[in-house]
Motif scaffolding. Structure first.
Motif, PDB file in Angstrom:
ATOM      1  N   MET A 198       0.852  -1.180   0.000  1.00 37.97           N
ATOM      2  CA  MET A 198       0.000   0.000   0.000  1.00 37.97           C
ATOM      3  C   MET A 198       0.893   1.236   0.000  1.00 37.97           C
ATOM      4  N   ASP A 199       0.611   2.172  -0.913  1.00 32.70           N
ATOM      5  CA  ASP A 199       1.428   3.380  -0.973  1.00 32.70           C
ATOM      6  C   ASP A 199       0.903   4.439  -0.009  1.00 32.70           C
ATOM      7  N   ALA A 200       1.580   5.570   0.045  1.00 31.28           N
ATOM      8  CA  ALA A 200       1.239   6.639   0.993  1.00 31.28           C
ATOM      9  C   ALA A 200      -0.128   7.249   0.727  1.00 31.28           C
ATOM     10  N   ASN A 201      -0.692   7.030  -0.459  1.00 28.65           N
ATOM     11  CA  ASN A 201      -2.019   7.541  -0.788  1.00 28.65           C
ATOM     12  C   ASN A 201      -3.124   6.516  -0.538  1.00 28.65           C
ATOM     13  N   GLY A 202      -2.756   5.336  -0.038  1.00 31.92           N
ATOM     14  CA  GLY A 202      -3.745   4.313   0.265  1.00 31.92           C
ATOM     15  C   GLY A 202      -4.117   3.428  -0.904  1.00 31.92           C
ATOM     16  N   VAL A 203      -3.344   3.476  -1.993  1.00 31.71           N
ATOM     17  CA  VAL A 203      -3.607   2.598  -3.132  1.00 31.71           C
ATOM     18  C   VAL A 203      -2.947   1.251  -2.848  1.00 31.71           C
ATOM     19  N   ILE A 204      -3.746   0.182  -2.924  1.00 32.24           N
ATOM     20  CA  ILE A 204      -3.278  -1.159  -2.594  1.00 32.24           C
ATOM     21  C   ILE A 204      -2.983  -1.935  -3.870  1.00 32.24           C
ATOM     22  N   SER A 205      -1.831  -2.628  -3.882  1.00 31.00           N
ATOM     23  CA  SER A 205      -1.471  -3.551  -4.959  1.00 31.00           C
ATOM     24  C   SER A 205      -1.470  -4.951  -4.370  1.00 31.00           C
ATOM     25  N   TRP A 206      -2.324  -5.811  -4.894  1.00 35.05           N
ATOM     26  CA  TRP A 206      -2.402  -7.202  -4.439  1.00 35.05           C
ATOM     27  C   TRP A 206      -1.348  -7.990  -5.198  1.00 35.05           C
TER      28      TRP A 206
ATOM     29  N   THR B  92      -7.515  -0.581  -6.110  1.00 34.44           N
ATOM     30  CA  THR B  92      -8.024  -0.732  -4.750  1.00 34.44           C
ATOM     31  C   THR B  92      -7.568   0.476  -3.952  1.00 34.44           C
ATOM     32  N   GLN B  93      -8.516   1.156  -3.310  1.00 29.60           N
ATOM     33  CA  GLN B  93      -8.234   2.372  -2.545  1.00 29.60           C
ATOM     34  C   GLN B  93      -8.664   2.179  -1.097  1.00 29.60           C
ATOM     35  N   ALA B  94      -7.737   2.368  -0.159  1.00 32.08           N
ATOM     36  CA  ALA B  94      -8.029   2.249   1.270  1.00 32.08           C
ATOM     37  C   ALA B  94      -8.568   3.560   1.822  1.00 32.08           C
ATOM     38  N   THR B  95      -9.429   3.439   2.823  1.00 31.67           N
ATOM     39  CA  THR B  95      -9.945   4.582   3.558  1.00 31.67           C
ATOM     40  C   THR B  95      -9.751   4.298   5.034  1.00 31.67           C
ATOM     41  N   LEU B  96      -8.917   5.088   5.675  1.00 32.72           N
ATOM     42  CA  LEU B  96      -8.651   4.912   7.103  1.00 32.72           C
ATOM     43  C   LEU B  96      -9.049   6.187   7.819  1.00 32.72           C
ATOM     44  N   ASP B  97     -10.327   6.410   7.942  1.00 34.02           N
ATOM     45  CA  ASP B  97     -10.864   7.604   8.576  1.00 34.02           C
ATOM     46  C   ASP B  97     -11.030   7.329  10.064  1.00 34.02           C
ATOM     47  N   GLY B  98     -10.576   8.219  10.902  1.00 37.60           N
ATOM     48  CA  GLY B  98     -10.660   8.030  12.343  1.00 37.60           C
ATOM     49  C   GLY B  98     -12.073   7.866  12.870  1.00 37.60           C
ATOM     50  N   GLN B  99     -13.078   8.334  12.138  1.00 35.12           N
ATOM     51  CA  GLN B  99     -14.464   8.279  12.599  1.00 35.12           C
ATOM     52  C   GLN B  99     -15.153   6.957  12.279  1.00 35.12           C
ATOM     53  N   THR B 100     -14.653   6.203  11.307  1.00 34.65           N
ATOM     54  CA  THR B 100     -15.301   4.966  10.888  1.00 34.65           C
ATOM     55  C   THR B 100     -14.310   3.821  10.881  1.00 34.65           C
ATOM     56  N   SER B 101     -14.827   2.619  10.658  1.00 41.47           N
ATOM     57  CA  SER B 101     -13.965   1.440  10.557  1.00 41.47           C
ATOM     58  C   SER B 101     -13.101   1.540   9.304  1.00 41.47           C
ATOM     59  N   PRO B 102     -11.872   1.017   9.356  1.00 39.95           N
ATOM     60  CA  PRO B 102     -11.026   0.996   8.157  1.00 39.95           C
ATOM     61  C   PRO B 102     -11.734   0.206   7.056  1.00 39.95           C
ATOM     62  N   SER B 103     -11.532   0.627   5.824  1.00 43.91           N
ATOM     63  CA  SER B 103     -12.151  -0.072   4.700  1.00 43.91           C
ATOM     64  C   SER B 103     -11.316   0.146   3.448  1.00 43.91           C
ATOM     65  N   PHE B 104     -11.645  -0.617   2.413  1.00 45.80           N
ATOM     66  CA  PHE B 104     -11.054  -0.373   1.100  1.00 45.80           C
ATOM     67  C   PHE B 104     -12.076  -0.729   0.037  1.00 45.80           C
ATOM     68  N   ASP B 105     -11.994  -0.010  -1.067  1.00 49.04           N
ATOM     69  CA  ASP B 105     -12.877  -0.227  -2.210  1.00 49.04           C
ATOM     70  C   ASP B 105     -12.079  -0.913  -3.305  1.00 49.04           C
ATOM     71  N   ILE B 106     -12.646  -1.998  -3.841  1.00 54.49           N
ATOM     72  CA  ILE B 106     -12.016  -2.728  -4.934  1.00 54.49           C
ATOM     73  C   ILE B 106     -12.806  -2.445  -6.209  1.00 54.49           C
ATOM     74  N   ILE B 107     -12.115  -1.924  -7.204  1.00 51.22           N
ATOM     75  CA  ILE B 107     -12.728  -1.682  -8.509  1.00 51.22           C
ATOM     76  C   ILE B 107     -12.264  -2.814  -9.429  1.00 51.22           C
ATOM     77  N   MET B 108     -13.232  -3.625  -9.876  1.00 50.95           N
ATOM     78  CA  MET B 108     -12.931  -4.787 -10.706  1.00 50.95           C
ATOM     79  C   MET B 108     -13.385  -4.517 -12.138  1.00 50.95           C
ATOM     80  N   LYS B 109     -12.529  -4.859 -13.085  1.00 52.96           N
ATOM     81  CA  LYS B 109     -12.898  -4.756 -14.498  1.00 52.96           C
ATOM     82  C   LYS B 109     -13.350  -6.137 -14.961  1.00 52.96           C
ATOM     83  N   GLN B 110     -14.542  -6.200 -15.511  1.00 52.93           N
ATOM     84  CA  GLN B 110     -15.106  -7.454 -15.995  1.00 52.93           C
ATOM     85  C   GLN B 110     -14.659  -7.712 -17.428  1.00 52.93           C
ATOM     86  N   PRO B 111     -14.774  -8.959 -17.904  1.00 54.57           N
ATOM     87  CA  PRO B 111     -14.329  -9.278 -19.264  1.00 54.57           C
ATOM     88  C   PRO B 111     -14.997  -8.436 -20.353  1.00 54.57           C
TER      89      PRO B 111
END
Length: 131
Positions: A75-83, A100-119
């Motif tokens: 994960m880079d300093a901007n929260g972009v995750i490479s699997w 994949t973009q991580a969100t680590l906001d102090g007010q909510t639970s940590p999360s990440f969004d996965i954007i998948m490209k379909q065939p």
């Protein structure tokens, strides 16, 4: 005088923006735990399984049972995750991970969004939230 105020303002703005961006993504790792992944489709939340994070290693997603193998991620300093390994249905059957973009906001639970490209070229977004 105006240039001095501009200089001070620039330094404060730079230190505030760089400090907050890096503070959330300490050591390039997500907080350890299990992240429940869902997608909102046709008015329903569909379970896509759980991804378990420990250090810089992940397993899953798993819907039932346990994951057969663990893989590294970065994960880079901007929260972009490479699997650095497969990611279940996100990366099989012609699907691929767009981002994949991580969100680590102090007010909510940590999360990440996965954007998948379909065939067919369409994109699907899912959210994984730490349980």
């Amino acid at each position: 005088m105006a240039s001095r105020i501009t200089c001070i303002f620039s330094i404060l703005l730079l230190s505030a923006s760089s400090g907050s961006a890096r503070a959330d993504f300490t050591d390039g790792k997500l907080p350890d735990g299990t992240y429940h992944c869902e997608v909102y489709l046709l008015g329903l939340f569909l379970n896509l399984g759980d991804i378990t994070i420990k250090g810089n290693v992940y397993t899953g997603p798993v819907t039932f049972g346990t994951a057969p193998q663990a893989y590294n991620y970065q994960m880079d300093a901007n929260g972009v995750i490479s699997w650095l390994g497969p990611l279940g249905g996100y990366s099989t059957g012609g699907n691929s991970i767009s981002m994949t973009q991580a969100t680590l906001d102090g007010q909510t639970s940590p999360s990440f969004d996965i954007i998948m490209k379909q065939p067919d070229g369409a994109f699907t977004a899912s959210t994984c939230t730490k349980s």
